[in-house]
Scaffold this active site. Structure first.
Site, PDB file in Angstrom:
ATOM      1  N   ARG A   1      33.010  37.040  15.742  1.00 58.00           N
ATOM      2  CA  ARG A   1      32.245  36.223  16.669  1.00 58.00           C
ATOM      3  C   ARG A   1      31.724  35.006  15.919  1.00 58.00           C
ATOM      4  O   ARG A   1      31.399  35.082  14.725  1.00 58.00           O
ATOM      5  CB  ARG A   1      31.072  37.015  17.264  1.00 58.00           C
ATOM      6  CG  ARG A   1      31.496  38.059  18.289  1.00 58.00           C
ATOM      7  CD  ARG A   1      32.039  37.410  19.557  1.00 58.00           C
ATOM      8  NE  ARG A   1      32.334  38.361  20.612  1.00 58.00           N
ATOM      9  CZ  ARG A   1      33.542  38.856  20.880  1.00 58.00           C
ATOM     10  NH1 ARG A   1      34.567  38.503  20.112  1.00 58.00           N
ATOM     11  NH2 ARG A   1      33.717  39.685  21.880  1.00 58.00           N
TER      12      ARG A   1
ATOM     13  N   GLU B   1      31.550  27.500  20.699  1.00 59.76           N
ATOM     14  CA  GLU B   1      32.666  27.632  21.636  1.00 59.76           C
ATOM     15  C   GLU B   1      32.196  27.711  23.092  1.00 59.76           C
ATOM     16  O   GLU B   1      31.109  28.237  23.365  1.00 59.76           O
ATOM     17  CB  GLU B   1      33.537  28.842  21.280  1.00 59.76           C
ATOM     18  CG  GLU B   1      32.908  30.210  21.365  1.00 59.76           C
ATOM     19  CD  GLU B   1      33.896  31.304  20.977  1.00 59.76           C
ATOM     20  OE1 GLU B   1      34.305  32.059  21.883  1.00 59.76           O
ATOM     21  OE2 GLU B   1      34.255  31.389  19.781  1.00 59.76           O
TER      22      GLU B   1
ATOM     23  N   HIS C   1      39.972  30.854  19.729  1.00 54.63           N
ATOM     24  CA  HIS C   1      39.596  32.221  20.120  1.00 54.63           C
ATOM     25  C   HIS C   1      40.755  32.933  20.816  1.00 54.63           C
ATOM     26  O   HIS C   1      40.626  33.451  21.924  1.00 54.63           O
ATOM     27  CB  HIS C   1      38.356  32.208  21.021  1.00 54.63           C
ATOM     28  CG  HIS C   1      37.622  33.520  21.021  1.00 54.63           C
ATOM     29  ND1 HIS C   1      36.274  33.632  21.287  1.00 54.63           N
ATOM     30  CD2 HIS C   1      38.047  34.805  20.793  1.00 54.63           C
ATOM     31  CE1 HIS C   1      35.895  34.896  21.235  1.00 54.63           C
ATOM     32  NE2 HIS C   1      36.965  35.630  20.939  1.00 54.63           N
TER      33      HIS C   1
END
Length: 311
Positions: free
Chosen positions: A231, A260, A278
């Protein structure tokens, strides 16, 4: 009669078809559509499919009184209010294990590209620079890989790295059974001081926020590379940018960011930073597996059985 499913994550048409066959699907892929769907149909919603980033809040759970099952598509569930769901009698599950191989593949691809400087070498070649004018870059055999997190994904990364001849160390809160020859370190700083490279594979959330910070980067040293497929919150972006600027580490390869879906502005000017959007867990096989896992959890709920992948 089909249950009403609130779908909060985008999936390809071929995978969405699996849901449309079984459920009455309400698709809401942005905040406005999500709020509108819950306001208009909250009383009908029995199932929710989201992910750890998109999440589902206590207020939204309260607005869906018929909600029976709340599911995270992938392994992460840091932005799902699990406590509120359970207090309301809602079952909660995730997609643990469904994309582990894909994430592990991507992690090794990022690490290999960073250590071997593949993007930089490609740019040099296009500029007419041949190998004799380039520095030498290490191969994997004998390099020490530090894994921050040795869960399902971490174990698969370790197995792939070991096949390249890397030596494996890891940090968990406690030593893990089944870690094989991997060495446990009681702190991330100690792991970084030992390692040549770090891969972040730990869950997100408050407990791991900025687990890779200035101290850890300094301990890793000027030959080290950092890969993050966990993450964005796990890596202190400002500290990483400062370490790269100062030459404290050799490179970084990131699939996730604090900013993000916006790119990490502080890192965009470095030619030794590799960025992907991602997608570490995304492949046709893994996305289908997450959808099939969600369906399996719903079918278990229908039968009154234990969920395959409960939280």
């Amino acid at each position: 009669m089909k249950e009403t499913l609130l779908l909060l994550v985008p999936i390809a048409a071929e995978h969405k078809a699996l849901l449309l066959e079984r459920f009455a699907v309400l698709e809401a892929l942005d905040s406005a559509a999500r709020a509108a769907a819950i306001a208009a149909r909250g009383a009908d919603i029995e199932l929710v499919l989201t992910n750890g980033t998109v999440g589902f809040t206590a207020a939204e759970i309260a607005a869906c009184p018929q909600l029976k099952l709340l599911a995270a598509q992938g392994a992460g569930y840091e932005n799902l209010d699990v406590a509120a769901a359970k207090a309301a009698g809602v079952l909660v599950c995730n997609g643990a294990g469904t994309n582990d191989d894909c994430v592990a593949d991507h992690a090794l691809a990022l690490l290999l590209a960073s250590v071997r400087a593949l993007p930089q070498q490609g740019v040099a070649l296009r500029a007419g620079v041949w190998r004799d004018a380039l520095p030498l870059f290490p191969n994997f055999k004998g390099r020490r890989l530090g894994l921050i997190g040795l869960g399902g994904i971490g174990l698969k990364i370790a197995a792939r790295a070991a096949a390249f001849g890397m030596v494996i160390g890891y940090h968990n809160r406690r030593p893990r059974e089944g870690a094989g020859a991997a060495t446990w370190f009681d702190s991330v700083a100690a792991l970084a001081a030992w390692a040549d490279d770090l891969v972040v594979a730990t869950p997100g959330g408050a407990a791991t926020k900025h687990i890779v910070n200035a101290e850890v980067l300094a301990a890793l040293g000027p030959g080290g590379h950092v890969v993050n497929i966990a993450r964005g919150s796990c890596v202190d972006t400002a500290a990483l940018a400062a370490a790269l600027k100062a030459g404290q580490i050799a490179g970084a390869a990131l699939d996730v960011y604090e900013s993000e879906p916006r790119p990490p502005e502080a890192l965009l000017g470095f030619d030794n930073v590799i960025l992907t959007p991602h997608v570490a867990g995304w492949s046709p096989q893994s996305i289908r597996a997450t959808v099939e896992n969600f369906i399996a959890n719903v079918e278990a709920w229908r039968r009154g059985e234990a969920l395959p992948t409960p939280i």
